[in-house]
Design a protein around this motif. Structure first.
Motif, mmCIF file in Angstrom:
data_model
loop_
_atom_site.group_PDB
_atom_site.id
_atom_site.type_symbol
_atom_site.label_atom_id
_atom_site.label_comp_id
_atom_site.label_asym_id
_atom_site.label_seq_id
_atom_site.Cartn_x
_atom_site.Cartn_y
_atom_site.Cartn_z
ATOM 1 N N VAL A 245 46.611 34.763 37.672
ATOM 2 C CA VAL A 245 45.467 35.301 36.933
ATOM 3 C C VAL A 245 44.211 34.804 37.657
ATOM 4 C CG1 VAL A 245 44.460 35.622 34.643
ATOM 5 C CG2 VAL A 245 46.846 34.971 34.878
ATOM 6 N N THR A 246 43.875 35.477 38.735
ATOM 7 C CA THR A 246 42.839 34.954 39.636
ATOM 8 C C THR A 246 41.484 34.832 38.951
ATOM 9 O OG1 THR A 246 44.005 36.254 41.288
ATOM 10 C CG2 THR A 246 42.007 35.137 41.985
ATOM 11 N N ASP A 247 41.163 35.766 38.070
ATOM 12 C CA ASP A 247 39.822 35.688 37.457
ATOM 13 C C ASP A 247 39.665 34.428 36.611
ATOM 14 O OD1 ASP A 247 41.644 36.699 35.676
ATOM 15 O OD2 ASP A 247 40.474 38.468 35.115
ATOM 16 N N VAL A 248 40.740 33.976 35.951
ATOM 17 C CA VAL A 248 40.638 32.730 35.183
ATOM 18 C C VAL A 248 40.514 31.530 36.136
ATOM 19 C CG1 VAL A 248 41.852 31.183 33.605
ATOM 20 C CG2 VAL A 248 41.828 33.636 33.166
ATOM 21 N N VAL A 249 41.214 31.610 37.259
ATOM 22 C CA VAL A 249 41.102 30.528 38.248
ATOM 23 C C VAL A 249 39.656 30.394 38.704
ATOM 24 C CG1 VAL A 249 41.770 29.748 40.557
ATOM 25 C CG2 VAL A 249 43.477 30.781 39.063
ATOM 26 N N VAL A 250 39.071 31.540 39.104
ATOM 27 C CA VAL A 250 37.690 31.516 39.594
ATOM 28 C C VAL A 250 36.752 31.052 38.483
ATOM 29 C CG1 VAL A 250 35.815 32.897 40.530
ATOM 30 C CG2 VAL A 250 38.144 33.293 41.312
ATOM 31 N N LEU A 251 36.969 31.578 37.269
ATOM 32 C CA LEU A 251 36.127 31.183 36.137
ATOM 33 C C LEU A 251 36.197 29.665 35.922
ATOM 34 C CD1 LEU A 251 34.440 31.879 33.603
ATOM 35 C CD2 LEU A 251 36.590 32.111 32.362
ATOM 36 N N GLY A 252 37.441 29.133 35.939
ATOM 37 C CA GLY A 252 37.626 27.695 35.740
ATOM 38 C C GLY A 252 36.893 26.884 36.794
ATOM 39 N N ILE A 253 37.016 27.330 38.039
ATOM 40 C CA ILE A 253 36.342 26.617 39.139
ATOM 41 C C ILE A 253 34.832 26.610 38.930
ATOM 42 C CG2 ILE A 253 35.792 26.744 41.607
ATOM 43 C CD1 ILE A 253 38.676 27.784 42.024
#
Lengths: 282, 264
Positions: A245-253
């Motif tokens: 779930v790349t968008d959550v990864v980016v959001l988390g970062i």
């Protein structure tokens, strides 16, 4: 320019009006503007690359998808917890570790700075574990202390402890010797010297240590939340990565970065408030 | 007799070549303003540090009013070249710092701080931050801090060395006024010849290699200024200039001797 001449014996004195002061250089405001422009440029590039279809959203989701995800995780959540609950869990671990580290590292740093014995005992211990990456001793901590909150907080605590202790010791050792002599010649006892001169003098260094410690502590967060966590920003990024779930990864970062930056700014403001004389004439 | 007496004191620093201070004797009687003058390396700082109790002599004794000096103490107030104020305290609290260490109550401390700040013309600066003051003002706060503890003798370590010429002259006048008003003995070290000649009642010339006293002069320019004569008229008079040139020649004589010795 007005000038006047005065002759005295062989010597001639010419008085002239002072030159006009030059206008001051453009200050930090223009630096801020450049930073904001850079940020806008990166965002625009990001958006452009995604919009052109050069990179699939699986690898790099577009900015607007991240904003939409932010709204979604903030209201409905991800992995059974909203963004705020993840953030709260991480903040609790960081703050607990920080408070514990300040409570223990500052006295330890003072002891190292003051006493040769304390330095001989404690300095090698700190220097031994400090360069080890937290991930390397994480398994040992889990074996010793289990998989609960204690292990997570302890890992962050260890990361924060060393910079604060070292900075405090440096601050204590670098106290202006004239300041100590001044206090001694006013009748200060050894204890009074520590309490009224040495510790307040080391205060700027202690605060710098806290700033550095908080930085390393925050970056240890993800490692700490690898261990059986069900909540936390690090956990959120980890589990999102497992499900691509790349968008959550980016959001988390981005959330982790923004919070770290905010903390840094907050601590700088605190430093300006607590030690306003630092960077002044002396 | 109540005096500060330095009796045949020598200092050798461990590991260092030569003697920092060799067989120095000196008396600072009541109401005197003793100035030690000399080039760097002549031991004047060592001498002041000895009297202040920051270092111990290798041989010889130092007594203040018949009490031997064994370490730093509040009866010997020190004013430093680098003012050594505490930036986290305001002006008033810096001045009252010595009293706070002694456990004097706050109201009493504040009253005493006001009193001494008045003396150094900083009466309305008690609430100011020290790091916002000019060099001359900080130096006056340092002087006030030393005076607040009501010491028996005031030790001054090149107190005006870092100030510009105009401020330095103002500070010299201020010191003479305070010296007269409080009646405190002063021991001051400097490398500024004019300053030394102007301030001293007893001028001690020192010379390096080994650090020792080479001449003593009794002067009255400072007393005359304290009694009301203006600074400029004293410093411009032939008598003053003659003494200044004599001292200058003495200080330089030792310089040239050493240089010639080095060549031969």
């Amino acid at each position: 320019m007005n000038s006047a001449e005065l002759t005295l014996g062989k010597h001639v004195f010419i008085t002239a009006e002072a030159a006009q002061p030059t206008p001051p250089e453009a200050g930090p405001r223009s630096a801020l503007r450049i930073s904001l422009l850079t940020l806008a440029g990166v965002l625009l590039l990001w958006w452009g690359v995604c919009a052109s279809g050069l990179i699939a959203p699986l690898f790099l989701p577009p900015p607007q998808a991240i904003v939409a995800k932010l709204w979604l995780t903030a209201t409905r959540g991800y992995m059974d917890a909203t963004l705020w609950q993840h953030l709260g869990a991480s903040a609790f671990r960081i703050v607990t570790a920080l408070v514990a580290a300040v409570l223990f590292a500052v006295p330890v740093g003072i002891a190292i700075g003051l006493s040769r014995t304390a330095r001989g005992v404690l300095d090698p211990l700190i220097e031994f574990y400090r360069p080890i990456p937290p991930l390397a001793y994480l398994p040992l901590i889990v074996i010793w202390f289990g998989i609960g909150e204690l292990s997570k907080v302890l890992l962050i605590y260890l990361a924060i402890f060393a910079p604060i202790a070292i900075a405090t010791a440096t601050g204590v050792r670098n106290v202006d010797p004239t300041r100590l002599r001044a206090a001694q010649s006013l009748g200060a006892s050894r204890w009074q010297l520590i309490r009224h001169v040495i510790v307040p003098s080391a205060q700027p260094d202690i605060l710098t240590g806290v700033r550095i410690g908080l930085g390393t502590g925050w970056s240890t967060l993800v490692a700490a939340e690898l261990v059986a966590a069900t909540r936390g920003l690090g956990f959120m990024v980890q589990s999102a990565a497992q499900f691509l779930v790349t968008d959550v990864v980016v959001l988390g970062i981005i959330v982790i970065a923004v919070i770290a930056f905010t903390l840094e700014l907050g601590l700088r403001a605190l430093q300006r408030r607590l030690v306003p004389w630092q960077g002044q004439s002396r | 007799m109540s005096s500060l007496i330095v009796d045949r004191v020598s200092v050798r620093y461990p590991g260092a070549q030569g003697t920092a201070l060799s067989d120095v004797s000196l008396t600072v009687p009541p109401e005197s303003l003793v100035v030690a003058l000399g080039p760097s390396g002549c031991g004047k700082t060592t001498l002041l540090n000895l009297i202040a109790g920051f270092i111990k002599p290798t041989s010889g004794t130092i007594t203040l009013d018949a009490e031997p000096v064994t370490g730093p103490g509040a009866e010997r107030g020190v004013v430093f070249q680098d003012d050594a104020l505490l930036p986290w305290l305001n002006v008033g609290d810096n001045v009252a710092f010595g009293l706070r260490l002694r456990g004097v109550r706050q109201r009493e401390r504040e009253a005493r701080a006001r009193e001494v700040l008045q003396l150094v013309d900083l009466a309305d600066h008690a609430g100011h931050k020290v790091w916002q003051l000019s060099g001359g003002m900080r130096q006056r706060v340092g002087l006030a801090r030393a005076l607040a503890a009501n010491p028996q003798v005031l030790l001054m370590d090149e107190p005006f060395g870092a100030l510009d010429a105009f401020i330095r002259e103002q500070m010299q006048a201020l010191l003479l006024r305070i010296w007269r008003e409080t009646g405190k003995r002063v021991f001051l070290i400097t490398h500024d010849i004019e300053e030394a000649v102007f301030l001293a009642t007893d001028l001690v010339l020192m010379s390096p290699g080994p650090g020792r006293i080479v001449e003593r002069l009794q002067l009255d320019f400072g007393r005359r200024h304290a009694a009301g004569e203006p600074v400029r008229s004293i410093k411009a008079e032939p008598d003053f200039i003659a003494v200044r040139e004599h001292v200058l020649a003495r200080v330089f004589a030792h310089r040239t001797n050493r240089a010639e010795g080095a060549i031969a």
